[in-house]
Design a protein around this motif. Sequence first.
Motif, PDB file in Angstrom:
ATOM      1  N   GLY A 101     135.781  64.947 -18.953  1.00 17.00           N
ATOM      2  CA  GLY A 101     135.719  63.605 -19.543  1.00 17.00           C
ATOM      3  C   GLY A 101     134.854  62.653 -18.750  1.00 17.00           C
ATOM      4  O   GLY A 101     135.082  61.443 -18.759  1.00 17.00           O
ATOM      5  N   LEU A 102     133.844  63.176 -18.061  1.00 17.48           N
ATOM      6  CA  LEU A 102     133.011  62.334 -17.206  1.00 17.48           C
ATOM      7  C   LEU A 102     131.955  61.545 -17.981  1.00 17.48           C
ATOM      8  O   LEU A 102     131.465  60.532 -17.486  1.00 17.48           O
ATOM      9  N   ILE A 103     131.604  61.979 -19.164  1.00 13.95           N
ATOM     10  CA  ILE A 103     130.635  61.235 -19.979  1.00 13.95           C
ATOM     11  C   ILE A 103     131.418  60.219 -20.796  1.00 13.95           C
ATOM     12  O   ILE A 103     132.169  60.563 -21.706  1.00 13.95           O
ATOM     13  N   ARG A 104     131.243  58.956 -20.467  1.00 14.53           N
ATOM     14  CA  ARG A 104     132.056  57.905 -21.067  1.00 14.53           C
ATOM     15  C   ARG A 104     131.378  57.235 -22.258  1.00 14.53           C
ATOM     16  O   ARG A 104     132.051  56.744 -23.152  1.00 14.53           O
ATOM     17  N   GLU A 105     130.037  57.207 -22.280  1.00 10.03           N
ATOM     18  CA  GLU A 105     129.331  56.592 -23.403  1.00 10.03           C
ATOM     19  C   GLU A 105     127.938  57.184 -23.514  1.00 10.03           C
ATOM     20  O   GLU A 105     127.319  57.510 -22.501  1.00 10.03           O
ATOM     21  N   VAL A 106     127.491  57.321 -24.752  1.00  8.93           N
ATOM     22  CA  VAL A 106     126.141  57.808 -25.037  1.00  8.93           C
ATOM     23  C   VAL A 106     125.585  56.967 -26.178  1.00  8.93           C
ATOM     24  O   VAL A 106     126.216  56.854 -27.230  1.00  8.93           O
ATOM     25  N   GLU A 107     124.434  56.370 -25.937  1.00 10.30           N
ATOM     26  CA  GLU A 107     123.726  55.623 -26.969  1.00 10.30           C
ATOM     27  C   GLU A 107     122.357  56.269 -27.134  1.00 10.30           C
ATOM     28  O   GLU A 107     121.623  56.428 -26.168  1.00 10.30           O
ATOM     29  N   VAL A 108     122.040  56.646 -28.371  1.00  6.88           N
ATOM     30  CA  VAL A 108     120.771  57.301 -28.664  1.00  6.88           C
ATOM     31  C   VAL A 108     119.940  56.380 -29.541  1.00  6.88           C
ATOM     32  O   VAL A 108     120.418  55.888 -30.565  1.00  6.88           O
ATOM     33  N   GLN A 109     118.720  56.147 -29.113  1.00  6.02           N
ATOM     34  CA  GLN A 109     117.762  55.384 -29.905  1.00  6.02           C
ATOM     35  C   GLN A 109     116.609  56.305 -30.247  1.00  6.02           C
ATOM     36  O   GLN A 109     116.554  57.444 -29.792  1.00  6.02           O
ATOM     37  N   GLU A 110     115.701  55.813 -31.054  1.00  5.35           N
ATOM     38  CA  GLU A 110     114.599  56.650 -31.516  1.00  5.35           C
ATOM     39  C   GLU A 110     113.762  57.215 -30.377  1.00  5.35           C
ATOM     40  O   GLU A 110     113.378  58.379 -30.397  1.00  5.35           O
ATOM     41  N   GLU A 135     134.253  53.009 -13.740  1.00  6.16           N
ATOM     42  CA  GLU A 135     135.580  53.433 -14.168  1.00  6.16           C
ATOM     43  C   GLU A 135     136.098  54.530 -13.233  1.00  6.16           C
ATOM     44  O   GLU A 135     135.349  55.416 -12.835  1.00  6.16           O
ATOM     45  N   VAL A 136     137.367  54.473 -12.889  1.00 12.71           N
ATOM     46  CA  VAL A 136     137.971  55.456 -11.994  1.00 12.71           C
ATOM     47  C   VAL A 136     138.480  56.629 -12.827  1.00 12.71           C
ATOM     48  O   VAL A 136     139.241  56.449 -13.772  1.00 12.71           O
ATOM     49  N   TRP A 137     138.040  57.835 -12.460  1.00 13.19           N
ATOM     50  CA  TRP A 137     138.460  59.028 -13.181  1.00 13.19           C
ATOM     51  C   TRP A 137     139.898  59.364 -12.857  1.00 13.19           C
ATOM     52  O   TRP A 137     140.374  59.163 -11.733  1.00 13.19           O
ATOM     53  N   ASN A 138     140.614  59.895 -13.858  1.00 14.24           N
ATOM     54  CA  ASN A 138     141.931  60.469 -13.621  1.00 14.24           C
ATOM     55  C   ASN A 138     142.104  61.663 -14.552  1.00 14.24           C
ATOM     56  O   ASN A 138     141.399  61.777 -15.562  1.00 14.24           O
ATOM     57  N   PRO A 139     143.006  62.579 -14.246  1.00 16.00           N
ATOM     58  CA  PRO A 139     143.150  63.799 -15.040  1.00 16.00           C
ATOM     59  C   PRO A 139     143.464  63.562 -16.519  1.00 16.00           C
ATOM     60  O   PRO A 139     143.214  64.432 -17.339  1.00 16.00           O
ATOM     61  N   ALA A 140     143.975  62.400 -16.874  1.00 13.16           N
ATOM     62  CA  ALA A 140     144.253  62.108 -18.282  1.00 13.16           C
ATOM     63  C   ALA A 140     142.972  62.037 -19.107  1.00 13.16           C
ATOM     64  O   ALA A 140     143.013  62.108 -20.329  1.00 13.16           O
ATOM     65  N   MET A 141     141.827  61.935 -18.450  1.00 13.17           N
ATOM     66  CA  MET A 141     140.544  61.874 -19.155  1.00 13.17           C
ATOM     67  C   MET A 141     140.040  63.253 -19.562  1.00 13.17           C
ATOM     68  O   MET A 141     139.094  63.362 -20.335  1.00 13.17           O
ATOM     69  N   MET A 142     140.657  64.295 -19.055  1.00 12.48           N
ATOM     70  CA  MET A 142     140.231  65.662 -19.360  1.00 12.48           C
ATOM     71  C   MET A 142     140.521  65.988 -20.817  1.00 12.48           C
ATOM     72  O   MET A 142     141.448  65.423 -21.410  1.00 12.48           O
ATOM     73  N   ASP A 143     139.750  66.927 -21.376  1.00 14.78           N
ATOM     74  CA  ASP A 143     140.074  67.354 -22.733  1.00 14.78           C
ATOM     75  C   ASP A 143     141.388  68.137 -22.674  1.00 14.78           C
ATOM     76  O   ASP A 143     141.793  68.637 -21.621  1.00 14.78           O
ATOM     77  N   GLU A 144     142.076  68.189 -23.790  1.00 16.68           N
ATOM     78  CA  GLU A 144     143.425  68.751 -23.819  1.00 16.68           C
ATOM     79  C   GLU A 144     143.476  70.205 -23.367  1.00 16.68           C
ATOM     80  O   GLU A 144     144.388  70.607 -22.654  1.00 16.68           O
TER      81      GLU A 144
END
Length: 132
Positions: free
Chosen positions: A61-70, A113-122
């Motif tokens: 869950g380390l990638i928190r946001e992605v914005e793609v433009q042209e 943002e501080v990472w924690n294990p709750a951010m991991m995928d299930e």
Amino acid sequence: MSDLPVPPPSAAPAPDSGASEKPPKITWAADGAHPEKAAKLREMWADVVDPELGLNIIQLGLIREVEVQEDRAQVRMILTTPFCPYAPAMIDATRRKAEEALGTPVLVELGAEVWNPAMMDEEAAAEWGLFY
């Protein structure tokens, strides 16, 4: 009247801190605007593994946001620890894989943002014995 003890009225469960709730799936701006590109990024980033933990940056869950433009893209990622010794290599690999997937320049910013294990995928969390 009965001599049986009367049970106390049931109280509503106290709200907890939310620690036992499942973490929400991370949704990026790119998921709505460019779902095919977001899917390609997730696929490419599955190869970027944190060498200390043995899990990839999507699982963690380390990638928190992605914005793609042209003509470019912007990524906000975090690390599992503030002084991760592999940070430069992981950030560079994240950028290179994104540029390969999108064919455009990509800026990777490090979020506070501080990472924690709750951010991991299930699935990854379950493998670690964490149940959110």
